[in-house]
Design a protein around this motif. Structure first.
Motif, PDB file in Angstrom:
ATOM      1  N   LYS A 139      38.016  28.418  33.029  1.00  0.00           N
ATOM      2  CA  LYS A 139      36.720  29.052  32.774  1.00  0.00           C
ATOM      3  C   LYS A 139      35.626  28.418  33.619  1.00  0.00           C
ATOM      4  N   LEU A 140      35.629  27.101  33.742  1.00  0.00           N
ATOM      5  CA  LEU A 140      34.628  26.417  34.560  1.00  0.00           C
ATOM      6  C   LEU A 140      34.773  26.799  36.032  1.00  0.00           C
ATOM      7  N   LEU A 141      36.002  26.893  36.502  1.00  0.00           N
ATOM      8  CA  LEU A 141      36.221  27.316  37.885  1.00  0.00           C
ATOM      9  C   LEU A 141      35.809  28.765  38.090  1.00  0.00           C
ATOM     10  N   ALA A 142      36.030  29.598  37.095  1.00  0.00           N
ATOM     11  CA  ALA A 142      35.599  30.995  37.181  1.00  0.00           C
ATOM     12  C   ALA A 142      34.074  31.086  37.293  1.00  0.00           C
ATOM     13  N   MET A 143      33.371  30.257  36.528  1.00  0.00           N
ATOM     14  CA  MET A 143      31.914  30.267  36.605  1.00  0.00           C
ATOM     15  C   MET A 143      31.434  29.807  37.974  1.00  0.00           C
ATOM     16  N   ARG A 144      32.122  28.829  38.544  1.00  0.00           N
ATOM     17  CA  ARG A 144      31.761  28.373  39.887  1.00  0.00           C
ATOM     18  C   ARG A 144      32.015  29.468  40.920  1.00  0.00           C
ATOM     19  N   ALA A 145      33.136  30.168  40.789  1.00  0.00           N
ATOM     20  CA  ALA A 145      33.435  31.271  41.701  1.00  0.00           C
ATOM     21  C   ALA A 145      32.385  32.361  41.593  1.00  0.00           C
ATOM     22  N   LEU A 146      31.961  32.658  40.382  1.00  0.00           N
ATOM     23  CA  LEU A 146      30.939  33.680  40.171  1.00  0.00           C
ATOM     24  C   LEU A 146      29.621  33.264  40.817  1.00  0.00           C
ATOM     25  N   GLN A 147      29.246  32.007  40.694  1.00  0.00           N
ATOM     26  CA  GLN A 147      28.032  31.510  41.333  1.00  0.00           C
ATOM     27  C   GLN A 147      28.118  31.635  42.853  1.00  0.00           C
ATOM     28  N   ASP A 148      29.283  31.318  43.408  1.00  0.00           N
ATOM     29  CA  ASP A 148      29.460  31.433  44.856  1.00  0.00           C
ATOM     30  C   ASP A 148      29.338  32.885  45.313  1.00  0.00           C
ATOM     31  N   TRP A 149      29.940  33.779  44.567  1.00  0.00           N
ATOM     32  CA  TRP A 149      29.853  35.207  44.888  1.00  0.00           C
ATOM     33  C   TRP A 149      28.397  35.670  44.904  1.00  0.00           C
ATOM     34  N   GLN A 150      27.643  35.245  43.923  1.00  0.00           N
ATOM     35  CA  GLN A 150      26.223  35.608  43.865  1.00  0.00           C
ATOM     36  C   GLN A 150      25.455  34.996  45.027  1.00  0.00           C
ATOM     37  N   ALA A 151      25.750  33.735  45.380  1.00  0.00           N
ATOM     38  CA  ALA A 151      25.063  33.075  46.484  1.00  0.00           C
ATOM     39  C   ALA A 151      25.375  33.722  47.825  1.00  0.00           C
ATOM     40  N   LEU A 152      26.553  34.329  47.934  1.00  0.00           N
ATOM     41  CA  LEU A 152      26.937  35.011  49.174  1.00  0.00           C
ATOM     42  C   LEU A 152      26.373  36.422  49.258  1.00  0.00           C
ATOM     43  N   GLY A 153      25.632  36.844  48.235  1.00  0.00           N
ATOM     44  CA  GLY A 153      25.062  38.185  48.229  1.00  0.00           C
ATOM     45  C   GLY A 153      25.921  39.222  47.557  1.00  0.00           C
ATOM     46  N   LYS A 154      26.822  38.795  46.679  1.00  0.00           N
ATOM     47  CA  LYS A 154      27.725  39.677  45.935  1.00  0.00           C
ATOM     48  C   LYS A 154      28.534  40.603  46.851  1.00  0.00           C
ATOM     49  N   PRO A 155      29.243  40.021  47.823  1.00  0.00           N
ATOM     50  CA  PRO A 155      29.988  40.867  48.759  1.00  0.00           C
ATOM     51  C   PRO A 155      31.160  41.581  48.098  1.00  0.00           C
ATOM     52  N   ALA A 156      31.436  42.792  48.563  1.00  0.00           N
ATOM     53  CA  ALA A 156      32.632  43.505  48.118  1.00  0.00           C
ATOM     54  C   ALA A 156      33.869  42.802  48.677  1.00  0.00           C
ATOM     55  N   GLY A 157      34.959  42.893  47.953  1.00  0.00           N
ATOM     56  CA  GLY A 157      36.198  42.275  48.414  1.00  0.00           C
ATOM     57  C   GLY A 157      36.258  40.775  48.228  1.00  0.00           C
ATOM     58  N   PHE A 158      35.354  40.224  47.414  1.00  0.00           N
ATOM     59  CA  PHE A 158      35.369  38.785  47.162  1.00  0.00           C
ATOM     60  C   PHE A 158      36.712  38.400  46.525  1.00  0.00           C
ATOM     61  N   THR A 159      37.301  37.317  47.023  1.00  0.00           N
ATOM     62  CA  THR A 159      38.664  36.939  46.633  1.00  0.00           C
ATOM     63  C   THR A 159      38.719  35.492  46.179  1.00  0.00           C
ATOM     64  N   ILE A 160      39.418  35.247  45.097  1.00  0.00           N
ATOM     65  CA  ILE A 160      39.736  33.883  44.700  1.00  0.00           C
ATOM     66  C   ILE A 160      41.128  33.571  45.242  1.00  0.00           C
ATOM     67  N   ILE A 161      41.225  32.496  45.992  1.00  0.00           N
ATOM     68  CA  ILE A 161      42.494  32.092  46.601  1.00  0.00           C
ATOM     69  C   ILE A 161      42.958  30.810  45.926  1.00  0.00           C
ATOM     70  N   GLU A 162      44.186  30.793  45.479  1.00  0.00           N
ATOM     71  CA  GLU A 162      44.743  29.581  44.883  1.00  0.00           C
ATOM     72  C   GLU A 162      46.011  29.190  45.619  1.00  0.00           C
ATOM     73  N   GLN A 163      46.147  27.909  45.877  1.00  0.00           N
ATOM     74  CA  GLN A 163      47.385  27.374  46.449  1.00  0.00           C
ATOM     75  C   GLN A 163      47.907  26.301  45.510  1.00  0.00           C
ATOM     76  N   GLY A 164      49.215  26.273  45.313  1.00  0.00           N
ATOM     77  CA  GLY A 164      49.797  25.358  44.337  1.00  0.00           C
ATOM     78  C   GLY A 164      49.622  25.881  42.922  1.00  0.00           C
ATOM     79  N   ALA A 165      49.866  27.172  42.731  1.00  0.00           N
ATOM     80  CA  ALA A 165      49.561  27.836  41.453  1.00  0.00           C
ATOM     81  C   ALA A 165      50.596  27.591  40.362  1.00  0.00           C
ATOM     82  N   HIS A 166      51.667  26.913  40.698  1.00  0.00           N
ATOM     83  CA  HIS A 166      52.719  26.576  39.731  1.00  0.00           C
ATOM     84  C   HIS A 166      53.193  27.840  38.996  1.00  0.00           C
ATOM     85  N   ASP A 167      53.027  27.904  37.662  1.00  0.00           N
ATOM     86  CA  ASP A 167      53.532  29.062  36.919  1.00  0.00           C
ATOM     87  C   ASP A 167      52.474  30.144  36.715  1.00  0.00           C
ATOM     88  N   GLY A 168      51.297  30.000  37.321  1.00  0.00           N
ATOM     89  CA  GLY A 168      50.248  31.016  37.221  1.00  0.00           C
ATOM     90  C   GLY A 168      49.281  30.810  36.075  1.00  0.00           C
TER      91      GLY A 168
END
Length: 355
Positions: free
Chosen positions: A63-92
């Motif tokens: 949830k905390l990471l989601a809030m940070r991602a949302l803040q970044d999206w807003q700071a970038l001007g709410k671009p379409a196609g915004f993507t969260i990328i995860e590496q090392g996702a283990h079991d999801g």
């Protein structure tokens, strides 16, 4: 059916010198598709597994990471196609926690995962969510254009070279057979030019026998990440140290350890494939390489402080209402200095637009 030690002994016998750099042994022990610790598929994490992670504490971390991602999206001007990328996702599990917290937002989720067994487990857990997979960072050289990249405890599991100060120079530690069943370390000259270049920058005033880990795979990884196409933030959480902390006499045996059922020791050549092998991240060296390749440092601190700052706006929005007991326990586990708050560190980099 061959065991991993048998496979290793065959590899050693096939080499002219009869020895291998520890990095190759560690890679085999962790990632052999059938006998490696991580190779066959996701492991149990938490009380029933070999170790805890921030993800296993509960959904608050996501949830905390989601809030940070949302803040970044807003700071970038709410671009379409915004993507969260995860590496090392283990079991999801982290992906599920982040996506659940972002319900109602039309973000894409992209997982970098080369292992088919892990992709299958992640797909089962994330069925119904807008998730896509790529095998490596090279697939990110053209898309997406805006993203939030996250990895939790990834670089610590990269295979590392071991070097030891012999009082006059740095030597690499190789692995060779020790009798019919065991293995042992033996010193020698550096096995590759990249390692030779790294040891030139190490101090020469340490105690004789001081061991350090050189994570060449981590340096290659951050270079590849810097070459991706997206603009946005990179969130790296792991346990690690600054370079000067690695040189302390208290760590003269290095930080490489094996984990099994929440027990830790330094017998890293025993039970290969049956236990986790991990090492602390040299955050100083990671940051240096990131900056050298165009990334910008935005935040680097103990996990407790970083997550505490990330949670500030959310806690203020509660207007004095207390957190429910389960969420409070999760927050304390993640941030308290006696728990994960000091053990882990967080690095937030900014990736500007590709030239």
């Amino acid at each position: 059916m061959s065991s991993l030690p048998q496979i290793l002994r065959a590899k050693l016998a096939a080499t002219p010198s009869g020895r291998l750099p520890f990095a190759q042994v560690m890679e085999l022990a962790l990632y052999h598709p059938e006998h490696g610790y991580y190779g066959p598929g996701p492991l149990k994490i938490g009380r029933q597994g070999d170790f805890f992670t921030s993800v296993s504490v509960g959904p608050l971390y996501g949830k905390l990471l989601a809030m940070r991602a949302l803040q970044d999206w807003q700071a970038l001007g709410k671009p379409a196609g915004f993507t969260i990328i995860e590496q090392g996702a283990h079991d999801g599990q982290l992906a599920e926690d982040i996506l659940s917290a972002l319900e109602g937002h039309n973000f894409r989720y992209l997982i970098v995962e080369p292992n088919p067994a892990y992709r299958e487990a992640q797909a089962r857990r994330l069925d119904g969510h807008p998730v896509h997979w790529v095998e490596n960072l090279a697939a990110l050289k053209s898309i997406p254009l805006h993203a939030f990249f996250v990895c939790n405890e990834l670089p610590d599991a990269f295979p590392v070279h071991l070097v030891r100060w012999n009082g006059e120079r740095w030597e690499e530690m190789f692995v060779e057979p020790d009798g019919a069943e065991a293995f042992r370390f033996i010193p020698g000259s550096c096995s590759c030019e990249d390692l030779e270049a790294e040891v030139k920058h190490l101090p020469h005033d340490l105690t004789t026998g001081h061991v350090l880990e050189i994570n060449l795979a981590m340096l290659a990884w951050i270079r590849d990440l810097a070459q991706s196409a997206f603009r946005g933030s990179i969130f790296i959480a792991d346990y690690g140290l600054d370079a000067e902390e690695f040189y302390a006499d208290a760590r003269a045996e290095g930080t490489i350890r094996r984990y099994r059922q929440h027990q830790m020791d330094g017998h890293v050549l025993e039970d290969l494939g049956g236990c986790d092998l991990t090492t602390h991240v040299n955050f100083t060296r990671l940051i240096e390489e990131a900056l050298r390749h165009g990334l910008l440092q935005r935040e680097y601190d103990l996990q407790g402080r970083v997550l505490g700052r990330m949670a500030t706006a959310w806690i203020q929005s509660l207007e004095g209402s207390p957190l429910d007991p389960a969420t409070m326990r999760q927050f304390q586990s993640l941030t308290h200095p006696a728990l994960m708050g000091r053990s882990f560190r967080c690095l937030i980099l900014e990736k500007p637009p590709s030239p």
